[in-house]
Enzyme design. Sequence first.
Site, mmCIF file in Angstrom:
data_model
loop_
_atom_site.group_PDB
_atom_site.id
_atom_site.type_symbol
_atom_site.label_atom_id
_atom_site.label_comp_id
_atom_site.label_asym_id
_atom_site.label_seq_id
_atom_site.Cartn_x
_atom_site.Cartn_y
_atom_site.Cartn_z
ATOM 1 N N ARG A 1 0.845 -1.206 0.000
ATOM 2 C CA ARG A 1 0.000 0.000 0.000
ATOM 3 C C ARG A 1 0.876 1.251 0.000
ATOM 4 O O ARG A 1 0.575 2.231 -0.680
ATOM 5 C CB ARG A 1 -0.936 0.002 1.208
ATOM 6 C CG ARG A 1 -2.004 -1.073 1.153
ATOM 7 C CD ARG A 1 -2.965 -0.983 2.323
ATOM 8 N NE ARG A 1 -3.783 0.218 2.246
ATOM 9 C CZ ARG A 1 -4.544 0.666 3.246
ATOM 10 N NH1 ARG A 1 -4.559 0.017 4.410
ATOM 11 N NH2 ARG A 1 -5.267 1.747 3.100
ATOM 12 N N CYS B 1 -1.139 5.731 9.216
ATOM 13 C CA CYS B 1 -1.492 4.453 8.600
ATOM 14 C C CYS B 1 -2.629 4.708 7.633
ATOM 15 O O CYS B 1 -2.641 5.715 6.931
ATOM 16 C CB CYS B 1 -1.855 3.429 9.669
ATOM 17 S SG CYS B 1 -3.263 3.908 10.697
#
Length: 278
Positions: free
Chosen positions: A175, A233
């Site tokens: 990611r 995150c």
Amino acid sequence: MHAIITASDLMSELAEDHPPLLLDVRWQLGGPPGRPAYEAGHLPGAVYVDLDTELAGPPGKSGRHPLPDLSAFASAMRRAGVSQDRRVVAYDGGQGWAAARAWWLLRWAGHPSVRVLDGGLPAWTAVGGSLTTEAPDAPEGDFVPRPGALPLLEADDAAALARRGVLLDARAGERYRGEVEPIDPVGGHIPGAVSAPTAENVTDDGHFLPAERLAERFAALGATGDAEVGVYCGSGVSAAHQVLALAVAGVPAALYVGSWSEWSSDGSRPVATGPERG
């Protein structure tokens, strides 16, 4: 004050005259609600706290798990029995992310003694700890939030910190690199951020690595405490676990709660991709 506690030590503390308050914060990203699992069996005396509705505000441009309304958070914590002078231990199903979110929020809001059960509920049962289906009659707490005890980043703060210090991206490496993005509108990372997947902070059974190994890991990423450190995150949950791991390693760090879900919602913000620090 230690940020985590072992199941054996928790068992001993629960036998004391003034035991800590237990918060059950079981939650899974995209998974079923945690309350049914709590009702099926939890640590004796534990009170259930819902991450999505009590440890976060409604999702929107501020991210998928923005800070909760302070008065609503205070009410939820008092309902759970949180008081200023009583120790708190949060636990979840073993991943540690949700418990770390509760730890971070309470510490940020000024509670002086909050820890996470290392390894969560599986660690408790592994040492012979019992579970119950009985819901406790928790007396109302007296906790009054005084936010600011831990550092908090907004989007512009995170961008600036990436230039002058160390900004860690706690998501999975793919990611960060922008190879996949299953949740948010854009793949990639904040320019200047360093990939530091949260999963590498723990062993296969969900226990934190020893403090010395965590310190070595973060030092290799540039986070030694000599420079400012921040963490983000996807939505501010696994990043709280990273801030907790840094605390175990003795490195203070700020949390960007909005994280990538907020950053990527604004098309004017720059996005970096690839494996290198951008």
